[in-house]
Design a protein around this motif. Structure first.
Motif, PDB file in Angstrom:
ATOM      1  N   VAL A   8       0.727  -0.980   0.204  1.00  0.00           N
ATOM      2  CA  VAL A   8      -0.106  -0.227  -0.246  1.00  0.00           C
ATOM      3  C   VAL A   8       0.599   1.345  -0.312  1.00  0.00           C
ATOM      4  N   GLY A   9       0.789   1.632  -1.008  1.00  0.00           N
ATOM      5  CA  GLY A   9       1.515   3.022  -0.963  1.00  0.00           C
ATOM      6  C   GLY A   9       3.398   3.157  -2.440  1.00  0.00           C
ATOM      7  N   ALA A  10       3.306   4.425  -3.231  1.00  0.00           N
ATOM      8  CA  ALA A  10       3.938   3.589  -4.166  1.00  0.00           C
ATOM      9  C   ALA A  10       4.947   5.109  -3.613  1.00  0.00           C
ATOM     10  N   GLY A  11       5.594   5.259  -2.324  1.00  0.00           N
ATOM     11  CA  GLY A  11       7.070   6.409  -2.103  1.00  0.00           C
ATOM     12  C   GLY A  11       8.198   5.310  -2.864  1.00  0.00           C
ATOM     13  N   PRO A  12       9.004   5.671  -1.976  1.00  0.00           N
ATOM     14  CA  PRO A  12      10.708   4.827  -2.252  1.00  0.00           C
ATOM     15  C   PRO A  12      10.173   3.377  -1.208  1.00  0.00           C
ATOM     16  N   ALA A  13      10.112   3.333  -0.400  1.00  0.00           N
ATOM     17  CA  ALA A  13       9.466   2.130   0.857  1.00  0.00           C
ATOM     18  C   ALA A  13       8.833   1.335  -0.516  1.00  0.00           C
ATOM     19  N   GLY A  14       7.616   2.198  -1.060  1.00  0.00           N
ATOM     20  CA  GLY A  14       6.327   0.951  -1.521  1.00  0.00           C
ATOM     21  C   GLY A  14       7.502   0.013  -2.816  1.00  0.00           C
ATOM     22  N   LEU A  31      -0.112  -0.929  -4.450  1.00  0.00           N
ATOM     23  CA  LEU A  31      -1.655  -0.321  -4.958  1.00  0.00           C
ATOM     24  C   LEU A  31      -1.215   1.567  -4.499  1.00  0.00           C
ATOM     25  N   GLU A  32      -1.256   2.490  -6.031  1.00  0.00           N
ATOM     26  CA  GLU A  32      -1.124   3.763  -5.042  1.00  0.00           C
ATOM     27  C   GLU A  32      -2.351   4.545  -4.860  1.00  0.00           C
ATOM     28  N   ARG A  33      -2.730   5.572  -4.305  1.00  0.00           N
ATOM     29  CA  ARG A  33      -3.823   6.402  -3.984  1.00  0.00           C
ATOM     30  C   ARG A  33      -3.667   7.812  -5.447  1.00  0.00           C
ATOM     31  N   ARG A  34      -3.079   8.158  -5.607  1.00  0.00           N
ATOM     32  CA  ARG A  34      -2.888   8.741  -6.318  1.00  0.00           C
ATOM     33  C   ARG A  34      -2.356   8.810  -7.598  1.00  0.00           C
ATOM     34  N   CYS A  43       9.375  17.478  -0.466  1.00  0.00           N
ATOM     35  CA  CYS A  43      10.496  16.522  -0.295  1.00  0.00           C
ATOM     36  C   CYS A  43      11.623  18.020  -0.105  1.00  0.00           C
ATOM     37  N   GLY A  44      12.812  17.521   0.417  1.00  0.00           N
ATOM     38  CA  GLY A  44      13.162  18.637   0.010  1.00  0.00           C
ATOM     39  C   GLY A  44      14.200  18.252  -1.006  1.00  0.00           C
ATOM     40  N   GLU A  45      14.625  16.933  -1.041  1.00  0.00           N
ATOM     41  CA  GLU A  45      15.188  16.023  -2.070  1.00  0.00           C
ATOM     42  C   GLU A  45      16.170  16.174  -2.191  1.00  0.00           C
ATOM     43  N   GLY A  46      17.171  16.598  -1.117  1.00  0.00           N
ATOM     44  CA  GLY A  46      18.085  15.979  -0.708  1.00  0.00           C
ATOM     45  C   GLY A  46      18.743  14.051  -0.369  1.00  0.00           C
ATOM     46  N   VAL A  47      18.919  14.089  -0.501  1.00  0.00           N
ATOM     47  CA  VAL A  47      19.946  12.484  -0.347  1.00  0.00           C
ATOM     48  C   VAL A  47      21.552  12.263   0.087  1.00  0.00           C
ATOM     49  N   TYR A  96      16.041  15.301  -8.287  1.00  0.00           N
ATOM     50  CA  TYR A  96      14.506  14.603  -8.638  1.00  0.00           C
ATOM     51  C   TYR A  96      13.392  14.307  -8.280  1.00  0.00           C
ATOM     52  N   ARG A  97      12.607  14.566  -7.314  1.00  0.00           N
ATOM     53  CA  ARG A  97      12.039  13.521  -6.725  1.00  0.00           C
ATOM     54  C   ARG A  97      10.581  12.754  -7.093  1.00  0.00           C
ATOM     55  N   ASP A  98       9.698  13.411  -7.882  1.00  0.00           N
ATOM     56  CA  ASP A  98       9.171  12.841  -8.509  1.00  0.00           C
ATOM     57  C   ASP A  98       9.694  12.160 -10.075  1.00  0.00           C
ATOM     58  N   GLU A 120      -6.892   4.006  -3.995  1.00  0.00           N
ATOM     59  CA  GLU A 120      -6.340   4.141  -1.684  1.00  0.00           C
ATOM     60  C   GLU A 120      -7.202   3.312  -1.484  1.00  0.00           C
ATOM     61  N   VAL A 121      -6.197   2.244  -0.733  1.00  0.00           N
ATOM     62  CA  VAL A 121      -7.051   1.355   0.385  1.00  0.00           C
ATOM     63  C   VAL A 121      -7.578   2.257   1.177  1.00  0.00           C
ATOM     64  N   ILE A 122      -8.802   1.767   1.949  1.00  0.00           N
ATOM     65  CA  ILE A 122     -10.299   2.266   2.998  1.00  0.00           C
ATOM     66  C   ILE A 122      -9.511   1.451   3.945  1.00  0.00           C
ATOM     67  N   GLY A 278       9.672   2.632   5.150  1.00  0.00           N
ATOM     68  CA  GLY A 278       8.869   3.588   5.591  1.00  0.00           C
ATOM     69  C   GLY A 278       9.066   4.208   6.759  1.00  0.00           C
ATOM     70  N   ASP A 279       8.398   5.153   6.032  1.00  0.00           N
ATOM     71  CA  ASP A 279       7.783   6.320   7.254  1.00  0.00           C
ATOM     72  C   ASP A 279       6.513   5.593   8.218  1.00  0.00           C
ATOM     73  N   ALA A 280       6.359   4.526   7.260  1.00  0.00           N
ATOM     74  CA  ALA A 280       5.274   3.930   7.941  1.00  0.00           C
ATOM     75  C   ALA A 280       5.135   3.314   9.340  1.00  0.00           C
ATOM     76  N   GLY A 290      15.609  12.832   7.146  1.00  0.00           N
ATOM     77  CA  GLY A 290      15.317  12.094   6.064  1.00  0.00           C
ATOM     78  C   GLY A 290      15.431  10.905   6.378  1.00  0.00           C
ATOM     79  N   GLY A 291      14.308  10.564   5.090  1.00  0.00           N
ATOM     80  CA  GLY A 291      13.497   9.185   5.120  1.00  0.00           C
ATOM     81  C   GLY A 291      13.914   8.997   3.853  1.00  0.00           C
ATOM     82  N   ILE A 292      15.040   8.873   2.598  1.00  0.00           N
ATOM     83  CA  ILE A 292      14.636   8.089   1.315  1.00  0.00           C
ATOM     84  C   ILE A 292      15.626   7.231   1.347  1.00  0.00           C
ATOM     85  N   THR A 293      17.267   6.919   2.521  1.00  0.00           N
ATOM     86  CA  THR A 293      17.495   6.339   2.190  1.00  0.00           C
ATOM     87  C   THR A 293      17.259   5.534   2.971  1.00  0.00           C
TER      88      THR A 293
HETATM   89  C1  LIG Z   1       8.777  19.368   3.054  1.00  0.00           C
HETATM   90  C2  LIG Z   1       9.413  17.416   3.366  1.00  0.00           C
HETATM   91  C3  LIG Z   1      10.850  17.349   2.980  1.00  0.00           C
HETATM   92  C4  LIG Z   1      11.551  16.408   3.338  1.00  0.00           C
HETATM   93  N1  LIG Z   1      12.953  16.506   2.715  1.00  0.00           N
HETATM   94  C5  LIG Z   1      14.041  15.261   2.945  1.00  0.00           C
HETATM   95  C6  LIG Z   1      15.029  15.215   2.415  1.00  0.00           C
HETATM   96  O1  LIG Z   1      15.815  16.160   1.989  1.00  0.00           O
HETATM   97  N2  LIG Z   1      15.713  13.837   2.425  1.00  0.00           N
HETATM   98  C7  LIG Z   1      14.620  12.524   2.395  1.00  0.00           C
HETATM   99  O2  LIG Z   1      15.908  11.810   2.485  1.00  0.00           O
HETATM  100  N3  LIG Z   1      13.849  12.669   3.188  1.00  0.00           N
HETATM  101  C8  LIG Z   1      13.101  14.386   3.380  1.00  0.00           C
HETATM  102  N4  LIG Z   1      11.757  13.801   3.115  1.00  0.00           N
HETATM  103  C9  LIG Z   1      10.971  12.658   4.161  1.00  0.00           C
HETATM  104  C10 LIG Z   1      10.814  11.553   3.243  1.00  0.00           C
HETATM  105  O3  LIG Z   1      10.502  12.784   2.439  1.00  0.00           O
HETATM  106  C11 LIG Z   1      10.068  10.758   2.940  1.00  0.00           C
HETATM  107  O4  LIG Z   1      11.000  10.390   4.282  1.00  0.00           O
HETATM  108  C12 LIG Z   1      10.363   9.350   2.271  1.00  0.00           C
HETATM  109  O5  LIG Z   1       9.170   9.996   1.358  1.00  0.00           O
HETATM  110  C13 LIG Z   1       9.361   7.448   2.821  1.00  0.00           C
HETATM  111  O6  LIG Z   1       9.267   7.179   1.457  1.00  0.00           O
HETATM  112  P1  LIG Z   1       7.673   6.077   1.914  1.00  0.00           P
HETATM  113  O7  LIG Z   1       7.514   5.570   0.502  1.00  0.00           O
HETATM  114  O8  LIG Z   1       7.761   5.962   3.556  1.00  0.00           O
HETATM  115  O9  LIG Z   1       6.613   7.589   1.704  1.00  0.00           O
HETATM  116  P2  LIG Z   1       5.999   8.329   0.865  1.00  0.00           P
HETATM  117  O10 LIG Z   1       6.948   9.105   0.157  1.00  0.00           O
HETATM  118  O11 LIG Z   1       5.162   8.924   2.278  1.00  0.00           O
HETATM  119  O12 LIG Z   1       4.746   6.980   0.202  1.00  0.00           O
HETATM  120  C14 LIG Z   1       3.496   7.312   0.267  1.00  0.00           C
HETATM  121  C15 LIG Z   1       2.555   6.913  -0.394  1.00  0.00           C
HETATM  122  O13 LIG Z   1       1.787   6.045  -0.144  1.00  0.00           O
HETATM  123  C16 LIG Z   1       0.608   6.482  -0.464  1.00  0.00           C
HETATM  124  N5  LIG Z   1      -0.663   6.687   0.246  1.00  0.00           N
HETATM  125  C17 LIG Z   1      -0.865   6.932   1.454  1.00  0.00           C
HETATM  126  N6  LIG Z   1      -1.569   6.505   1.635  1.00  0.00           N
HETATM  127  C18 LIG Z   1      -2.501   5.957   1.236  1.00  0.00           C
HETATM  128  C19 LIG Z   1      -3.796   4.319   1.214  1.00  0.00           C
HETATM  129  N7  LIG Z   1      -4.479   4.779   2.372  1.00  0.00           N
HETATM  130  N8  LIG Z   1      -3.511   4.393  -0.062  1.00  0.00           N
HETATM  131  C20 LIG Z   1      -2.922   3.855  -0.751  1.00  0.00           C
HETATM  132  N9  LIG Z   1      -2.582   4.920  -1.405  1.00  0.00           N
HETATM  133  C21 LIG Z   1      -1.431   5.466  -0.330  1.00  0.00           C
HETATM  134  C22 LIG Z   1       0.727   7.991  -0.588  1.00  0.00           C
HETATM  135  O14 LIG Z   1      -0.367   8.295  -1.819  1.00  0.00           O
HETATM  136  C23 LIG Z   1       2.483   8.222  -0.970  1.00  0.00           C
HETATM  137  O15 LIG Z   1       2.385   7.730  -2.177  1.00  0.00           O
HETATM  138  C24 LIG Z   1      11.059  14.776   3.349  1.00  0.00           C
HETATM  139  C25 LIG Z   1       9.809  15.095   3.932  1.00  0.00           C
HETATM  140  C26 LIG Z   1       8.981  16.382   4.092  1.00  0.00           C
HETATM  141  C27 LIG Z   1       7.630  16.779   4.421  1.00  0.00           C
END
Ligand SMILES: Cc1cc2nc3c(=O)[nH]c(=O)nc-3n(C[C@H](O)[C@H](O)[C@H](O)COP(=O)(O)OP(=O)(O)OC[C@H]3O[C@@H](n4cnc5c(N)ncnc54)[C@H](O)[C@@H]3O)c2cc1C
Length: 403
Positions: A8-14, A31-34, A43-47, A96-98, A120-122, A278-280, A290-293
């Protein structure tokens, strides 16, 4: 619909979890809700450049700029420099975080994971206490998907853990509220990342400046939520730019984002049929945010453990605990140490920060890391930082027990 694994969630961790599980033969759904992976950028985009060694990304398209190092400024402007010359040329990237997130999802898909957007997982599907899958809302339609393992990779606002009975509450003193501008047209010639500290500048956090190249900069602030009130972070950032970064006033704002980062202790990350990454899992660094690494490192471990679990058809907590054991070995010590350092640093007033910076202003750091900075601080101030000393040496085993 049935899968071995639903992430659930297609950020870096997922995406990384999905990829490494699929690579080992598991049938994976991501699964990604976006509507678009990586957008909006929060993100600040530093790694750290350390990620190069892990061979997780294949292209270089996500690199915007390579940093020459970092400059840390205390409240009175005293500067501590960690430069690439001191750090064996290994510093950090501004990304470029995107593009970064899209590449990771692409690689998950290439490894065999199915990616589903606007999904979206509900809720969790349960039979008694047993997790059997997820409830999904996709384009106003609700349906259920079954899986042997559900992975909560749903970021800072994670609900998956809570639905599984894990206490994922983040206290206000463990959450940074952040805002950030991206400016173009800035005539500020530096390839250093800059960090500004101070109780008045950014209570419980810091202001950062990351050069993306070609006159484009990210300038952001994080403040601890317990010092925050509506609008305060942006007000402090605007005031700082006005006073201390006059070159940015001519900048053209291309993006203004707001988000939050957990600077908390990790939570329990494994239950029967469930993992958090990841952040979860609250795996962001408590000092830097920082949470990317850790998302990449933890995601890879999770994917490999899940792959083995699917092969052996064992989805119980004991089997999946291998994930928790391995992430604690990989970065658990660092997270706990930095959490404790964060707590200690909160007591430092501006005068102490100035004094510490003054003592390090000519120091030659051995590497580009917070550990290197902490070691130098302990060396220079053994009495003031007595509490930090054991943290730097604390053995892995003791750390594991404490988490
Ligand atoms: C302003 C800001 C600046 C930051 N700067 C840095 C930085 O410079 N360097 C760094 O290392 N880290 C930085 N971070 C932290 C970093 O962005 C996170 O630690 C990182 O994105 C965690 O990755 P993740 O995959 O756990 O979560 P995310 O990247 O948040 O991905 C979670 C994904 O889950 C999806 N999702 C959530 N709920 C659901 C659901 N119910 N159903 C389906 N999809 C769902 C979301 O849409 C999202 O795509 C920053 C954070 C913020 C807010």
């Amino acid at each position: 619909m049935r899968y071995d694994v639903i992430v659930v969630g297609a950020g870096p961790a997922g995406s990384v979890t999905a990829r490494f599980a699929a690579k080992r033969g598991a049938k994976v759904l991501l699964l990604e809700r976006r509507a678009e992976i990586g957008i909006p950028v929060l993100c600040g985009e530093g790694v750290s450049q350390r990620i190069d060694k892990w061979n997780i990304l294949e292209s270089k398209n996500w690199i915007a700029n390579k940093l020459d190092g970092a400059k840390i400024f205390s409240p009175d402007g005293t500067k501590v420099t960690l430069s690439k010359e001191m750090a064996g040329n290994e510093t950090g990237y501004v990304i470029y975080r995107d593009v970064f997130d899209k590449e990771l999802a692409h690689l998950a898909g290439k490894a065999g994971a199915e990616v589903m957007l606007r999904s979206e997982v509900i809720g969790l599907v349960k039979e008694g206490d047993k997790i059997k899958g997820v409830k999904v809302r996709r384009m106003k339609e609700d349906f259920e998907i079954e899986a042997d393992i559900v992975v909560g990779a749903d970021g800072v606002e994670s609900k998956i853990g809570r639905w599984a009975g894990i206490d994922t509450t983040v206290k206000p003193n463990d959450l940074e509220t952040c805002v950030q501008y991206t400016f173009s047209n800035v005539d500020y010639p530096t390839d250093y990342g800059e960090f500004y500290l101070g109780k008045k500048i950014a209570p419980g956090g810091y202001i950062w400046v990351f050069p993306k190249g070609d006159g484009v900069f990210n300038v952001g602030i994080g403040i601890l939520a317990n010092f925050s009130k509506p609008g305060l972070a942006l007000k402090l950032l605007n005031a700082f730019i006005e006073k201390k970064l006059p070159d940015f006033k001519k900048g053209i704002p291309l993006r203004l984002l707001a988000g939050a980062v957990p600077v908390a202790k990790p939570v329990e990350t494994v239950r029967d049929n469930l993992l958090l990454v990841g952040d979860a899992a609250r795996h962001a660094d408590p000092i830097t945010g920082g949470g990317i690494t850790t998302s990449l490192e933890g995601g890879r471990i999770a994917g490999e453990v899940i792959g083995d679990a699917v092969e052996k058809q064992r989805f119980d907590r004991e089997r999946l605990a291998e994930y928790e054991k391995r992430w604690k070995e990989a970065f658990g010590q660092k997270l706990l140490r930095n959490y404790m350092v964060k707590e200690i640093m909160l007591d430092f007033d501006d005068k102490t920060l100035n004094m510490l910076a003054d003592s390090l202003k000519d120091y030659s750091f051995e590497e580009f890391s917070t550990l290197s900075l902490l070691k130098a601080l302990v060396l220079k101030h053994p009495t003031l930082l007595m509490k930090l000393k054991p943290l730097i040496k604390l053995s892995e085993k003791k750390m594991e027990k404490k988490i």
